[in-house]
Design an enzyme around this catalytic site. Structure first.
Site, PDB file in Angstrom:
ATOM      1  N   GLY A  37       0.877  -1.348  -0.059  1.00 61.33           N
ATOM      2  CA  GLY A  37      -0.005   0.003  -0.093  1.00 61.33           C
ATOM      3  C   GLY A  37       0.786   1.186  -0.061  1.00 61.33           C
ATOM      4  O   GLY A  37       0.260   2.451  -0.260  1.00 61.33           O
ATOM      5  N   ARG A  95     -14.110  20.167   3.452  1.00 61.20           N
ATOM      6  CA  ARG A  95     -15.123  20.510   4.290  1.00 61.20           C
ATOM      7  C   ARG A  95     -14.868  20.131   5.745  1.00 61.20           C
ATOM      8  O   ARG A  95     -16.125  20.242   6.731  1.00 61.20           O
ATOM      9  CB  ARG A  95     -16.254  19.314   3.942  1.00 61.20           C
ATOM     10  CG  ARG A  95     -16.718  20.024   2.507  1.00 61.20           C
ATOM     11  CD  ARG A  95     -17.728  18.983   1.828  1.00 61.20           C
ATOM     12  NE  ARG A  95     -17.211  17.698   1.453  1.00 61.20           N
ATOM     13  CZ  ARG A  95     -17.974  16.644   0.839  1.00 61.20           C
ATOM     14  NH1 ARG A  95     -19.512  16.728   0.893  1.00 61.20           N
ATOM     15  NH2 ARG A  95     -17.263  15.614   0.528  1.00 61.20           N
ATOM     16  N   LYS A 190     -30.749  23.432   4.320  1.00 60.17           N
ATOM     17  CA  LYS A 190     -30.528  22.014   4.059  1.00 60.17           C
ATOM     18  C   LYS A 190     -29.969  21.554   5.678  1.00 60.17           C
ATOM     19  O   LYS A 190     -29.504  22.310   6.371  1.00 60.17           O
ATOM     20  CB  LYS A 190     -29.581  21.645   3.123  1.00 60.17           C
ATOM     21  CG  LYS A 190     -28.533  20.841   3.348  1.00 60.17           C
ATOM     22  CD  LYS A 190     -27.566  20.512   2.120  1.00 60.17           C
ATOM     23  CE  LYS A 190     -26.119  20.448   2.710  1.00 60.17           C
ATOM     24  NZ  LYS A 190     -25.159  20.404   1.746  1.00 60.17           N
ATOM     25  N   ASP A 216     -23.211  25.577  -6.697  1.00 56.82           N
ATOM     26  CA  ASP A 216     -22.529  24.997  -5.706  1.00 56.82           C
ATOM     27  C   ASP A 216     -20.835  24.891  -5.817  1.00 56.82           C
ATOM     28  O   ASP A 216     -20.484  24.936  -6.778  1.00 56.82           O
ATOM     29  CB  ASP A 216     -22.806  23.478  -5.040  1.00 56.82           C
ATOM     30  CG  ASP A 216     -22.706  23.337  -3.386  1.00 56.82           C
ATOM     31  OD1 ASP A 216     -22.131  24.074  -2.732  1.00 56.82           O
ATOM     32  OD2 ASP A 216     -23.389  22.300  -2.913  1.00 56.82           O
ATOM     33  N   THR A 221     -21.631  13.319  -3.646  1.00 50.64           N
ATOM     34  CA  THR A 221     -22.486  12.157  -3.731  1.00 50.64           C
ATOM     35  C   THR A 221     -23.712  12.479  -4.644  1.00 50.64           C
ATOM     36  O   THR A 221     -24.496  11.836  -4.866  1.00 50.64           O
ATOM     37  CB  THR A 221     -23.097  11.526  -2.416  1.00 50.64           C
ATOM     38  OG1 THR A 221     -23.941  12.790  -1.817  1.00 50.64           O
ATOM     39  CG2 THR A 221     -21.977  11.232  -1.558  1.00 50.64           C
TER      40      THR A 221
HETATM   41  C1  R5P Z   1     -21.173  21.406   1.424  1.00 47.94           C
HETATM   42  O1  R5P Z   1     -21.529  22.056   2.133  1.00 47.94           O
HETATM   43  C2  R5P Z   1     -20.602  21.532   0.109  1.00 47.94           C
HETATM   44  O2  R5P Z   1     -20.735  23.058  -0.178  1.00 47.94           O
HETATM   45  C3  R5P Z   1     -21.663  20.697  -0.855  1.00 47.94           C
HETATM   46  O3  R5P Z   1     -22.777  21.235  -1.092  1.00 47.94           O
HETATM   47  C4  R5P Z   1     -21.589  19.259  -0.472  1.00 47.94           C
HETATM   48  O4  R5P Z   1     -20.353  18.896   0.035  1.00 47.94           O
HETATM   49  C5  R5P Z   1     -21.936  18.452  -1.689  1.00 47.94           C
HETATM   50  O5  R5P Z   1     -21.992  17.240  -1.237  1.00 47.94           O
HETATM   51  P1  R5P Z   1     -22.753  16.135  -1.684  1.00 47.94           P
HETATM   52  O6  R5P Z   1     -23.021  16.046  -3.371  1.00 47.94           O
HETATM   53  O7  R5P Z   1     -22.418  14.738  -1.442  1.00 47.94           O
HETATM   54  O8  R5P Z   1     -24.101  16.406  -1.194  1.00 47.94           O
END
Ligand code: R5P
Length: 307
Positions: A37, A95, A190, A216, A221
């Site tokens: 690894g 993040r 959210k 964004d 995901t």
């Molecule tokens: C989080 O606050 C980021 O700005 C994105 O909204 C988030 O990380 C996106 O991640 P996912 O596509 O997994 O929801």
């Protein structure tokens, strides 16, 4: 001082494009995976008298690409490089920029500390939280792909479009797009339950009868974008939905999840390398020229470098 561009394995296509925009051949290195690894990195050029710019987003697999970057930097110093900088357009661990639940590691700070020990400068793009710049002990060039993406969206958009921030963290980003595109902004409240599960609490703004452009910093995901789209449709927005993000990680089943929605356009940059073919309406805007111009500016007009 000579200029060398060196690519890790995270995004060789972007590194090639940056080198080509700068009119140089990428430097030579090999990266080998050992059976246990470990990674082994070798640089095959004599770098005495060179400034080296590594091109390596710390995209998934994040830890592997991060380690590659650190090893590449070490190998460049040992090969005689005068200064080593890195273009890390997508900064993994961004993040984890604060503690949310008790005794958590602040990953963004730790990674910034690690990179600051081995690099003299870093170029990055649309950090999840712009305050991360302050975590570094070296100069940071924090670029934004928003003007490129806004151009690609088109400056003469119809008046029924509305920009939407899919969470509170994206409001400033949406405002940046809104200023360029002269459009109103709505936002979504959210709540995140886990890495893959998010819920929308509320849509703030009048989206009824409008075509949303949801923006964004990143799509991982797809959970955030997809919940936002579902909430907007519930609020009566028109079904021609555009999404735009600087970093398209598209991990796990994200492509399939988007395929089941009525998204007209998915606009992203090439900060993350994707070898797979997809039927999704994805348009990729290249950041190579912007990175090349930044490297040129720094290389020919170097200011404060950490030696
Ligand atoms: C989080 O606050 C980021 O700005 C994105 O909204 C988030 O990380 C996106 O991640 P996912 O596509 O997994 O929801």
């Amino acid at each position: 001082m000579q200029l060398t561009i060196l690519a890790g394995r995270a995004n060789p296509a972007l590194a090639e494009a940056v080198a080509s925009a700068l009119g140089v051949e990428p430097g030579r290195c090999t990266i080998e995976d050992f059976p246990d690894g470990e990674l082994q990195v070798k640089v095959h050029d004599d770098l005495h008298g060179h400034d080296v710019y590594l091109i390596q987003p710390t995209s998934p697999p994040v830890s592997e690409h991060l380690m590659e970057l650190l090893l590449l930097s070490d190998a460049c110093h040992r090969a005689g490089a005068v200064r080593v900088a890195a273009a890390v357009p997508y900064f993994g661990y961004a993040r984890q920029d604060r503690r949310v639940h008790g005794n958590e590691a602040v990953g963004a700070r730790l990674v910034a500390d690690l990179l600051s020990t081995r690099l003299g400068r870093i170029i990055t793009m649309d950090l999840h939280n712009p305050a991360i710049e302050g975590f570094f002990n070296i100069p940071v060039e924090h670029l934004s792909a928003v003007p490129l993406l806004a151009d690609a969206l088109g400056r003469r958009l119809s008046e029924n479009k509305i920009l939407v921030a899919p969470d509170l963290g994206a409001v400033k980003l949406a405002q940046h797009y809104a200023n360029l595109l002269k459009l109103p902004v709505a936002y979504i409240q959210k709540v995140r339950h886990s890495g893959t599960e998010v819920n929308v609490l509320n849509v703030v703004g009048d989206v009824y009868g409008r075509s949303p452009i949801v923006v964004d910093d990143m799509i991982s995901t797809g959970g955030t974008m997809i919940s936002a789209i579902e909430a907007l449709l519930d609020e009566g927005c028109l079904p021609d939905i555009t999404i735009a993000a600087t970093h398209a990680l598209m991990v796990g089943s994200a492509p399939q999840r988007f395929a089941s929605l009525s998204v007209e356009n998915i606009l992203v940059t090439d900060s993350i390398y994707h070898p797979f073919e997809t039927a999704l309406p994805i348009k990729r805007v290249s950041i190579a020229q912007m990175l090349a111009e930044t490297i040129k500016r720094l290389h020919y007009h170097p200011s404060s470098w950490k030696s």
